[in-house]
Design an enzyme around this catalytic site. Structure first.
Site, short mmCIF file in Angstrom:
data_model
loop_
_atom_site.label_atom_id
_atom_site.label_comp_id
_atom_site.label_asym_id
_atom_site.label_seq_id
_atom_site.Cartn_x
_atom_site.Cartn_y
_atom_site.Cartn_z
N GLY A 1 -2.31 -3.66 23.03
CA GLY A 1 -1.33 -2.86 22.27
C GLY A 1 -1.85 -1.48 21.89
O GLY A 1 -1.07 -0.61 21.50
N ASP B 1 10.03 -7.07 -3.15
CA ASP B 1 8.89 -7.38 -2.30
C ASP B 1 8.76 -8.91 -2.19
O ASP B 1 9.05 -9.63 -3.15
CB ASP B 1 7.61 -6.79 -2.93
CG ASP B 1 6.50 -6.57 -1.90
OD1 ASP B 1 6.00 -5.43 -1.77
OD2 ASP B 1 6.16 -7.56 -1.20
N ASN B 2 8.36 -9.38 -1.01
CA ASN B 2 8.15 -10.85 -0.90
C ASN B 2 6.68 -11.21 -1.16
O ASN B 2 6.28 -12.37 -1.05
CB ASN B 2 8.59 -11.36 0.48
CG ASN B 2 7.73 -10.79 1.62
OD1 ASN B 2 6.78 -10.03 1.37
ND2 ASN B 2 8.04 -11.16 2.84
N TYR C 1 0.84 -1.21 0.00
CA TYR C 1 0.00 0.00 0.00
C TYR C 1 0.87 1.25 0.00
O TYR C 1 0.75 2.12 -0.87
CB TYR C 1 -0.89 -0.04 1.23
CG TYR C 1 -1.67 1.20 1.56
CD1 TYR C 1 -1.71 1.69 2.86
CD2 TYR C 1 -2.40 1.89 0.57
CE1 TYR C 1 -2.45 2.82 3.18
CE2 TYR C 1 -3.14 3.01 0.88
CZ TYR C 1 -3.17 3.48 2.20
OH TYR C 1 -3.89 4.62 2.52
N THR D 1 4.32 4.15 16.58
CA THR D 1 4.29 3.18 17.68
C THR D 1 5.60 3.17 18.47
O THR D 1 5.67 2.59 19.54
CB THR D 1 4.04 1.75 17.15
OG1 THR D 1 4.84 1.53 16.00
CG2 THR D 1 2.59 1.53 16.83
N LYS E 1 10.81 -1.34 15.41
CA LYS E 1 11.03 -0.03 14.77
C LYS E 1 12.06 0.78 15.57
O LYS E 1 12.92 1.44 14.99
CB LYS E 1 9.70 0.72 14.66
CG LYS E 1 8.72 0.10 13.67
CD LYS E 1 9.29 0.13 12.25
CE LYS E 1 8.39 -0.55 11.25
NZ LYS E 1 8.94 -0.47 9.87
N TYR F 1 6.26 -5.25 17.68
CA TYR F 1 6.30 -4.50 16.41
C TYR F 1 6.96 -3.14 16.63
O TYR F 1 7.92 -2.78 15.96
CB TYR F 1 4.89 -4.29 15.84
CG TYR F 1 4.87 -3.22 14.79
CD1 TYR F 1 4.33 -1.96 15.05
CD2 TYR F 1 5.42 -3.45 13.53
CE1 TYR F 1 4.34 -0.97 14.10
CE2 TYR F 1 5.43 -2.46 12.56
CZ TYR F 1 4.89 -1.22 12.86
OH TYR F 1 4.93 -0.23 11.91
N SER G 1 7.57 4.36 12.63
CA SER G 1 6.15 4.39 13.01
C SER G 1 5.94 5.15 14.31
O SER G 1 6.81 5.16 15.18
CB SER G 1 5.66 2.96 13.19
OG SER G 1 4.45 2.93 13.89
N ARG H 1 -6.36 8.85 16.69
CA ARG H 1 -5.20 8.66 15.82
C ARG H 1 -5.08 9.84 14.87
O ARG H 1 -6.07 10.54 14.61
CB ARG H 1 -5.36 7.37 15.00
CG ARG H 1 -5.34 6.08 15.83
CD ARG H 1 -3.97 5.81 16.39
NE ARG H 1 -3.92 4.58 17.18
CZ ARG H 1 -4.18 4.49 18.48
NH1 ARG H 1 -4.53 5.60 19.14
NH2 ARG H 1 -4.10 3.34 19.11
N ASN I 1 -6.91 -3.05 10.20
CA ASN I 1 -6.97 -1.61 10.42
C ASN I 1 -8.38 -1.06 10.17
O ASN I 1 -9.13 -1.57 9.33
CB ASN I 1 -5.98 -0.88 9.50
CG ASN I 1 -4.53 -1.22 9.82
OD1 ASN I 1 -3.74 -1.46 8.95
ND2 ASN I 1 -4.19 -1.24 11.11
C1 WQD Z 1 -7.10 2.55 14.77
C2 WQD Z 1 -8.09 2.60 15.91
C3 WQD Z 1 -8.33 0.59 17.18
C4 WQD Z 1 -10.19 -1.86 14.12
C5 WQD Z 1 -1.70 1.39 12.75
C6 WQD Z 1 -0.95 0.35 11.97
C7 WQD Z 1 0.32 0.01 12.65
C8 WQD Z 1 1.09 1.25 12.96
C9 WQD Z 1 0.23 2.14 13.85
C10 WQD Z 1 2.47 1.72 11.04
C11 WQD Z 1 -7.57 1.89 17.15
C12 WQD Z 1 -9.63 0.96 16.47
C13 WQD Z 1 -9.61 -0.78 14.76
C14 WQD Z 1 -11.46 -2.34 14.58
C15 WQD Z 1 -11.47 -0.64 16.25
N1 WQD Z 1 1.40 1.95 11.77
N2 WQD Z 1 -10.25 -0.18 15.79
N3 WQD Z 1 -12.06 -1.70 15.62
O1 WQD Z 1 -3.84 0.65 15.76
O2 WQD Z 1 -3.20 2.95 15.02
O3 WQD Z 1 -2.18 0.86 13.95
O4 WQD Z 1 -0.91 2.47 13.07
O5 WQD Z 1 3.55 1.47 11.44
O6 WQD Z 1 1.08 -0.80 11.80
O7 WQD Z 1 -1.71 -0.80 11.88
O8 WQD Z 1 -4.53 1.57 13.50
O9 WQD Z 1 -6.53 1.16 12.14
O10 WQD Z 1 -5.61 -0.76 13.54
O11 WQD Z 1 -6.74 1.17 14.65
O12 WQD Z 1 -12.04 -0.10 17.21
O13 WQD Z 1 -12.05 -3.33 14.04
O14 WQD Z 1 -9.28 1.92 15.52
O15 WQD Z 1 -8.59 0.15 18.50
O16 WQD Z 1 -7.94 2.63 18.29
P1 WQD Z 1 -3.45 1.55 14.67
P2 WQD Z 1 -5.87 0.71 13.39
#
Ligand code: WQD
Length: 374
Positions: A329, A40-41, A19, A152, A178, A174, A150, A258, A224
Site C-alpha cells: 500500500g 466518537d466511538n 488525535y 491516499t 475516501k 482505505y 486523505s 511524505r 505510523n
Molecule cells: C510514513 C512512511 C512507511 C512505519 C498515513 C496515514 C494514513 C493516511 C496516509 C490519513 C512510509 C514508513 C512507517 C515503520 C517505516 N493519512 N514507515 N517503518 O503511510 O503515509 O499513512 O498517511 O488519511 O491514514 O496512516 O504514514 O507514518 O504509516 O508511513 O518505514 O515502522 O514511513 O513505509 O513510507 P503513511 P506512515
C-alpha cells in the site's frame, strides 16, 4: 468594538476525541465562536482527551471572559457508533432541526494495511456511516460539512507535487473509501444546492499542541512512523531498531517521501474551511455545486531517513534501523501542491519539521503512556 455575539454556532465534530479531532476542537474553541458537540466511538481514542482540550481552552480564556466565552470551552461529548443511524439520530434530536450549524466529519478507520485485511469493516465505517450521517444531517436541516479526506485518494500520483486536479485512483480499500465518500458528497451537492461541502485531503499530520496537554495516542503499537519513533524514544516500544519498509523507491535516498504538516496547521485548515461554508464565501463561485476539495500539506517532502534524523535530534535517542521489504500500500512520494488552499482559503502550513518533532517529543515525555496514565 468587539464583535457582539448573541449565540455560539453549534458545530458537531465526528471523531472528536481522536488525535486530529481533539486538535480541531481546540482550534474551534479558540475562536470562541462555536459550541462544540463531539461524537466518537472511542475505537482509537479516549474520552480523557476532551477533558484535556476543555482544560486547555479554559486556561486561555481572557480575564474578562463573557458567559459565551466560557460556554465555548464546554464540549458536549456523546459516545456514538456512526454505523448505527439510530445513535446519530439521537444526537441530532438533542439539538433539534436546524440546531447544528455544521459538521466536521473526521471519524474513520485509517490504517492502509489493515484496510486490505478487513475491507468490509472499512467500507461500513468510512462509507456506510458517512451516508447515514449525511442523511440525518439533511433530516435535521444541517447542510454544511467539512470532510476529512486523505492524500491516499491519489494512489501513486503521476506528478509531484500533487495538485487537486490529479485523477483520483486510490490503491487501498482505505483510500477507496475516501474517494467514494468524496464522490457521494459531491453528488449530494449537485442534487441539492442547499449543501455546502469542503473536502480536506490531509497529507501527513505530525506533532502536538505545544502545551503537551494533547497529542497523538494510538492504541497499541503505532503503525505510523512519527508516533512509533516517539514511543521508541520514550521506551513504550522496546524495539531499539526501526524497520524501514524499503529503500528501493525512486526517491533521493530510496525511502518513501511524505509531506508532513504540523497538527496545529492542519487544525487551522479546518477553521478556514468551516468559515468558507458560510453563505458569503467565494470558494464555490462559478461551480455548478457547492463542493470543493483542497490539499492540506506543506508542499515539502521528507524521506523516512530524514524523519528518523529529525527525531534523533529532537529526542537524543540513538535510533538504529534496518531496511526490510516494502509495506503493502505504500507509494514512493506523496507531496502536496498546497497552492489552491493557500489562494482560496488563506491556508498556510507554516511550522517546520523541527517544531513538529519538538512538540511531538514534548507531548510524549509529558505523557509516556498517553492519556492512559491520567
Ligand atoms: C510514513 C512512511 C512507511 C512505519 C498515513 C496515514 C494514513 C493516511 C496516509 C490519513 C512510509 C514508513 C512507517 C515503520 C517505516 N493519512 N514507515 N517503518 O503511510 O503515509 O499513512 O498517511 O488519511 O491514514 O496512516 O504514514 O507514518 O504509516 O508511513 O518505514 O515502522 O514511513 O513505509 O513510507 P503513511 P506512515
Amino acid at each position: 468594538m468587539p464583535e457582539q455575539r448573541t449565540a455560539l454556532k453549534n458545530v458537531l465534530v465526528t471523531g472528536g476525541a481522536g488525535y486530529i479531532g481533539s486538535h480541531v476542537i481546540y482550534a474551534l474553541q479558540k475562536t470562541r465562536r462555536y459550541k462544540v458537540i463531539s461524537i466518537d466511538n472511542n475505537h482509537n481514542s479516549l474520552p480523557a482527551a476532551l477533558d484535556r482540550v476543555s482544560r486547555l481552552s479554559k486556561s486561555e480564556l481572557p480575564e474578562d471572559a463573557t458567559e459565551l466565552d466560557i460556554a465555548s470551552t464546554v464540549i458536549d461529548s456523546h459516545k456514538c457508533d456512526l454505523t448505527q443511524p439510530a445513535q446519530i439520530k439521537s444526537v441530532f434530536e438533542k439539538y433539534g432541526k436546524g440546531g447544528i450549524w455544521g459538521v466536521i466529519h473526521i471519524a474513520a478507520y485509517k490504517a492502509v494495511g489493515e484496510s486490505t485485511e478487513v475491507p468490509l469493516t472499512y467500507y461500513a465505517n468510512n462509507v456506510g456511516a458517512t451516508i447515514s450521517l449525511l442523511q440525518i444531517m439533511s433530516d435535521y436541516d444541517c447542510h454544511r460539512i467539512v470532510y476529512s479526506s486523505s492524500a491516499t485518494v491519489y494512489g501513486t500520483p503521476p506528478i509531484i507535487p500533487i495538485p487537486e486536479t490529479t485523477r483520483l485512483q486510490a490503491d487501498s480499500p482505505y483510500g477507496k473509501t475516501k474517494v467514494m465518500a468524496e464522490t457521494i458528497i459531491d453528488d449530494l451537492c449537485h442534487a441539492d444546492q442547499r449543501w455546502r461541502a469542503i473536502s480536506l485531503r490531509y497529507f501527513n499530520p505530525a506533532g502536538a499542541h505545544p502545551s503537551g496537554l494533547i497529542g497523538e495516542d494510538p492504541r497499541g503499537r503505532p503503525g505510523n512512523l512519527l508516533p512509533l519513533l516517539a514511543h521508541m524514544a520514550v521506551g513504550r516500544v522496546k524495539d531499539a531498531t526501526l524497520r524501514v519498509f524499503g529503500n528501493d523507491y525512486p526517491t533521493p535516498d530510496g525511502t518513501c517521501v511524505r509531506d508532513y504538516l504540523h497538527i496545529m496547521d492542519l487544525a487551522s485548515g479546518h477553521l478556514l474551511a468551516l468559515d468558507a461554508l458560510a453563505s458569503d464565501s467565494k470558494v464555490f463561485d462559478g461551480l455548478d455545486a457547492h463542493f470543493k476539495a483542497y490539499n492540506l500539506g506543506k508542499g515539502k517532502g521528507m524521506s523516512v531517513l530524514q524523519i528518523v534524523e529529525a527525531m534523533r535530534k529532537a529526542t537524543g535517542f540513538n535510533y538504529k534501523y534496518e531496511i526490510i521489504g516494502r509495506r503493502r500500500g505504500d507509494v514512493p512520494d506523496l507531496t502536496a501542491d498546497p497552492s489552491l488552499a493557500e489562494k482560496e482559503l488563506g491556508f498556510k502550513a507554516s511550522q517546520d519539521l523541527e517544531t513538529m518533532c519538538r512538540d511531538l517529543w514534548n507531548w510524549q515525555t509529558k505523557n509516556p503512556l498517553g492519556y492512559g496514565d491520567i
